[in-house]
Design a protein around this motif. Structure first.
Motif, PDB file in Angstrom:
ATOM      1  N   GLU A  95       0.834  -1.154  -0.068  1.00 24.75           N
ATOM      2  CA  GLU A  95      -0.095  -0.056   0.016  1.00 24.75           C
ATOM      3  C   GLU A  95       0.783   1.104   0.268  1.00 24.75           C
ATOM      4  N   ALA A 145      -6.526  -0.652  -4.486  1.00 16.36           N
ATOM      5  CA  ALA A 145      -5.448  -0.909  -3.432  1.00 16.36           C
ATOM      6  C   ALA A 145      -4.421  -1.639  -3.817  1.00 16.36           C
ATOM      7  N   GLY A 146      -3.159  -1.337  -3.482  1.00 15.35           N
ATOM      8  CA  GLY A 146      -1.833  -2.232  -3.537  1.00 15.35           C
ATOM      9  C   GLY A 146      -1.161  -1.834  -4.934  1.00 15.35           C
TER      10      GLY A 146
END
Length: 231
Positions: A95, A145-146
């Motif tokens: 993240e 996300a990520g």
């Protein structure tokens, strides 16, 4: 394209989509200059292909970009520049709050600054009507996300390409999202997962050729949409 023998430069051609496109162009009679960081892999990728010049090196290295420009100059100019070389960053993807900034700096250097540097090095050699293909990702258009580091680099590449198109109407500048593919980079993004259901890079080549050989205006395209139109 014009009557002369068409000339292309494809970065990141030792594997994946770059390798598949370079092979397709070479078999179609193009002169193709290719690069990648690992010389042995690059040589293996283009072995037996006609009219291919392999130049190992890192696109983030200004000296390497100069060497590529000198080779293109010797060949007489450029009809197609494919900005395909890129790095993923850490695997698995962290993240943004945990993303190491020194690694992000390198991702941006390879995925954003190097493509612009290559355009700058080649701008006097790109013929009128030349195509520039910047390979992007859905992560560059959607917040995932990520995927903040890689996605940020691709979002920046997309905007860079869009501005180049506005400033240089003598070229066609395309951003192309190939979609998920069964590549080494995709496997790195999903360590330990089975990605055998993803399509091979060769299946995306017809979409890229639709941009190379067609007359679409500059802009962003999804390979899946281009394949649907051409099939």
């Amino acid at each position: 394209m014009t009557a002369h023998r068409s000339i292309a430069l494809v970065t990141g051609a030792s594997r994946g989509l770059g390798r598949a496109l370079a092979a397709d162009l070479a078999r179609d009679g193009w002169r193709v200059v290719v690069d990648a960081r690992h010389g042995d892999q690059l040589a293996d990728a283009v072995a037996g292909l006609p009219g291919v010049v392999d130049v190992p090196g890192d696109v983030a290295d200004p000296a390497h970009r100069t060497a590529l420009a000198e080779i293109v100059d010797d060949l007489g100019g450029l009809d197609l520049l494919v900005l395909n070389a890129s790095v993923l960053g850490p695997s698995p993807q962290p993240e943004l709050a945990d993303y190491p900034l020194d690694v992000l700096e390198q991702v941006l250097r390879v995925n954003v600054l190097a493509p612009l540097g290559l355009v700058q090095a080649l701008r006097g050699l790109l013929r009128p009507g030349a195509r520039i293909l910047a390979v992007t990702s859905d992560a560059g258009a959607e917040p995932m996300a990520g995927w903040g580091g890689y996605g940020t680099s691709k979002a920046a590449l997309e905007h860079l390409a869009a501005v180049l198109a506005v400033e240089n109407p003598q070229w066609r500048v395309y951003v192309v999202d190939p979609g998920d593919m069964r590549t080494a980079m995709h496997q790195e993004a999903f360590p330990g997962e089975d990605i055998s259901d993803r399509p091979e890079p060769e299946t995306v080549v017809p979409a890229l050729r639709a941009l190379v050989d067609g007359d679409l205006p500059s802009g962003r395209h999804r390979a899946a949409d281009l394949v649907a139109v051409t099939s």
